[in-house]
Scaffold this active site. Structure first.
Site, short mmCIF file in Angstrom:
data_model
loop_
_atom_site.label_atom_id
_atom_site.label_comp_id
_atom_site.label_asym_id
_atom_site.label_seq_id
_atom_site.Cartn_x
_atom_site.Cartn_y
_atom_site.Cartn_z
CB THR A 1 -0.96 0.82 -4.03
OG1 THR A 1 -0.99 -0.02 -2.88
CG2 THR A 1 -0.59 2.23 -3.64
CE1 TYR A 2 -4.11 -1.23 1.71
CE2 TYR A 2 -3.62 -2.50 -0.26
CZ TYR A 2 -3.56 -2.34 1.11
OH TYR A 2 -2.93 -3.29 1.88
N GLY B 1 5.53 -2.83 0.58
CA GLY B 1 5.41 -4.05 -0.19
C GLY B 1 6.17 -4.02 -1.51
CB ALA B 2 5.55 -5.86 -4.67
CB ALA B 3 4.95 -0.36 -4.62
CB SER C 1 -0.89 0.03 1.24
OG SER C 1 -0.06 0.07 2.39
#
Length: 139
Positions: A57-58, A73-75, A25
């Site tokens: 994303t959120y 995360g992955a971002a 996120s």
């Protein structure tokens, strides 16, 4: 018919943290969420000015007044601390609502503090060396 329209953006925010091991996120200072009319859980697009990466994303609400803009995360493979980003939200509205919609544009400084609020998506950051596109019509 619904139209997907630009609703708000936080323009040229500085990423303060990025962690692959956090739940995915973007964490954003609650003051910025209020200014941009963003809610926790809302879908946002992130455009990295520094390297051109784009992702969606959120939102997770961050500590008020902290200036946090944290990529989780992955971002975190794409966006890094110190990068400049634009955080954009959209709304699905009727044709009549779309024609009346006034977006919220939030300009921030290097510490992610609000320096100006507006409704013109092409307006440059006040006091910066940025320029409005000569082809853009003033909103």
């Amino acid at each position: 018919m619904l139209r997907t329209m630009f609703k708000s953006k936080i323009h040229r925010a500085t990423v303060t943290q990025a962690d692959l091991h956090y739940v995915g996120s973007v964490t954003i200072d609650a003051d910025l969420l209020d200014a941009a009319d963003l809610l926790p859980g809302e879908l946002v697009h992130i455009v990295d000015i520094t390297n051109g990466a784009r992702l969606e994303t959120y939102v997770i609400e961050g500590e008020r007044g902290s200036g946090v803009v944290g990529i989780n995360g992955a971002a975190a493979h794409l966006v890094h601390p110190g990068d400049l980003v634009i955080i954009i939200s959209y709304a699905q509205v009727s044709d009549a609502e779309a024609r009346a919609l006034r977006p919220r544009v939030v300009h921030v400084d290097r510490d992610n503090r609000v320096v100006a609020l507006g409704a013109d998506p092409a307006e440059p950051v006040p006091g910066s060396d940025q320029a409005r596109s000569p082809q853009a019509v003033t909103a």
